[in-house]
Design an enzyme around this catalytic site. Structure first.
Site, PDB file in Angstrom:
ATOM      1  N   HIS A 192      10.369  43.099  57.310  1.00 23.27           N
ATOM      2  CA  HIS A 192       9.979  43.471  55.937  1.00 23.27           C
ATOM      3  C   HIS A 192      10.493  44.887  55.687  1.00 23.27           C
ATOM      4  O   HIS A 192      11.688  45.135  55.788  1.00 23.27           O
ATOM      5  CB  HIS A 192       8.458  43.323  55.839  1.00 23.27           C
ATOM      6  N   HIS A 246      17.059  36.689  52.646  1.00 18.63           N
ATOM      7  CA  HIS A 246      15.802  36.908  51.933  1.00 18.63           C
ATOM      8  C   HIS A 246      15.123  35.567  51.717  1.00 18.63           C
ATOM      9  O   HIS A 246      15.796  34.574  51.486  1.00 18.63           O
ATOM     10  CB  HIS A 246      16.060  37.591  50.576  1.00 18.63           C
ATOM     11  N   ASP A 291      17.634  46.381  51.727  1.00 21.58           N
ATOM     12  CA  ASP A 291      17.608  47.319  52.844  1.00 21.58           C
ATOM     13  C   ASP A 291      18.977  47.601  53.446  1.00 21.58           C
ATOM     14  O   ASP A 291      19.109  48.481  54.290  1.00 21.58           O
ATOM     15  CB  ASP A 291      16.689  46.776  53.954  1.00 21.58           C
TER      16      ASP A 291
END
Ligand code: CMC
Length: 447
Positions: free
Chosen positions: A268, A308, A365
């Site tokens: 995460h 994702h 990210d």
């Protein structure tokens, strides 16, 4: 004539049931009436990791994973990133509408005047080991705030609730910056009321002895954009924890601590930290093909910053961040040597069947860590940089949950797979337990 219902035939009994379909869902509880006999508990759904279960109705954030859409309260995230400040977006998330100038001034003033923390929090942070991870310190210190505001437990009182929401948005940067300063062995810097939310955070992280802290406004804007992109993401892992902890009516400080703990994990919010460590480990372009080969064979872990649960086309946040990374590198006047490695990884992954067939694209990210690195923010701080802005999203979701008449204490069901009743075995008659093959295979590593 078409009806908004689902007809289910239970082939065990031959009985037929009609259940309503509303907003593309059926109510799981409507399945409970499907039983084989009077002792049967009734049908349940089995959905580990919530792959296909809506746990709430929400009007905060909309994502269409196939089309790569992300909107907060209806506004596309790229438009917000382009035009709004982070506090404007935080206001939007918790109030549902963009603020007028007067509303934003009042909100900014409220947040600015709640950035200080009790001096005992300073002593508390000082108590951590010199090399403690800032995210661990952040989780613990935000939880400790609960002890300073005992009234926060009155979560159904609007004024009290709203006061804690402002406090949390205001104090997270202070706790985050102080966690960093402690880990660096540097003196804590107090908040500065003259600076914007993001500029104040940067001065608490970076200031040493300058009488006046100055930072290029475009760098402040870049940080604000990163904060906006990370502000909410509907029912992700940490938000689900926020709602779940909050559903027991625990106060928002401990609920945010729980959510931040969930965010800490490498799958995460910890992924940005993992991406940078991965890029450093790969080191140079020459090592990229071997690394990709290892990922595909399953022995080398995952390509961090890729994939994702919801986005199966592209992550709209990643697109904004990639453009932002170029801007920040230009401003700073140097490119990270790891950028070439990241670009090469992206190029290979976007054309390699392993990644394409699994719909694995760069996520938020993948590039954010390179920007933080360019801003000289150490890698340990990356998940903390995610937690600061996500606080407004967590709080908006938490309040929505509290006011939602459909919600109750979160309490999933299970399918029990253990022993049937057994007779107690006295110590003298026991043999050493041997892990069963099932237990071993359940304990698989995911990263
Ligand atoms: N690298 C290599 N293979 C991957 C990756 C990856 N990053 N992500 C998924 N896969 C493979 C996975 O091995 C599986 O393959 P197979 O079907 O052969 O078993 C398939 O793709 C589906 O993966 P999954 O684990 O079932 O997918 P998920 O929806 O449960 O996981 C995820 C989503 C984000 C946890 C996962 O893609 C991942 O671990 N990515 C790396 C960590 C990361 O970047 N996380 C940040 C997410 S975005 C920020 C946030 O919201 O927190």
């Amino acid at each position: 004539m078409a009806k908004d219902t689902l007809t289910i035939t239970d082939n065990r009994t031959g009985k037929t049931y009609e259940v309503p379909i509303s907003e593309g869902t059926i109510r799981a509880l409507d399945l409970r009436q499907i039983t084989v006999d009077k002792d049967d508990f009734g049908l349940m759904t089995y959905d580990p990791a919530f792959m296909n279960t809506a746990s709430c109705r929400s009007s905060i954030t909309y994502i269409d994973g196939d089309k790569g859409i992300l909107r907060y309260r209806g506004y596309p995230v790229d438009q917000l990133a382009e035009n709004a400040s982070y506090l404007e977006v935080a206001y939007l998330l918790i109030n549902g509408e963009l603020p007028t100038e007067a509303e934003l001034d009042k909100f900014t003033d409220d947040v600015t005047h709640h950035t200080f923390v009790h001096e005992n929090v300073r002593t508390f942070i000082d108590g951590f080991r010199y090399d403690a991870h800032p995210m661990g310190m952040l989780c613990a210190s935000v939880s400790a705030l609960s002890t300073f505001y005992p009234e926060a437990k009155h979560v159904m009182d609007r004024d009290i609730r709203r006061a804690q929401m402002v406090r949390l948005i205001a104090k997270m940067p202070t706790l985050a910056a102080w966690s960093y300063r402690h880990a660096m062995g540097m003196p804590f810097v107090y908040p500065s009321n003259e600076l914007s939310y993001s500029a104040n955070f940067l001065q608490m992280v970076k200031r040493i002895a300058e009488p006046k802290f100055e930072v290029h406004p475009e760098i402040v804007k870049a940080l604000d954009v990163l904060f906006i992109l990370h502000a909410d993401h509907e029912q992700n892992c940490s938000t689900n924890v926020m709602r779940s902890v909050g559903s027991s009516r625990a106060d928002p400080y401990v609920a945010v601590a729980g959510a931040a703990a969930a965010l800490y994990g490498p799958l995460h919010g910890g992924a940005n930290e993992a991406v940078l460590r991965m890029l450093r480990e790969i080191g140079s372009l020459a090592n990229v093909p071997a690394f990709i080969k290892e990922v595909k064979s399953g022995v080398g872990g995952r390509l961090m910053g890729f994939g994702h649960r919801v986005y199966k086309n592209y992550d709209p946040r990643a697109q904004v961040i990639k453009r932002l990374a170029d801007k920040v590198f230009d401003l700073i006047g140097k490119k990270s040597p790891l950028l070439a490695v990241a670009l090469e990884l992206e190029k290979i992954a976007l054309s390699d069947d392993y990644f394409v067939s699994r719909k694995l694209y760069p996520n938020v990210d993948f590039y954010s860590g390179l920007i933080y690195e360019a801003l000289a923010i150490p890698v340990d701080m990356f998940p903390v940089m995610f937690a600061i802005p996500r606080t407004s999203g967590w709080l908006a979701q938490w309040e929505e949950m509290l006011l939602d008449k459909d919600q109750k204490i979160a309490r999933p069901r299970q399918i029990y797979t253990g022993y049937d009743e057994r007779k107690f075995v006295q110590m003298k008659d026991r043999t050493a337990a041997v892990a069963t093959p099932e237990l071993k295979s359940n304990a698989r590593e995911t990263d």
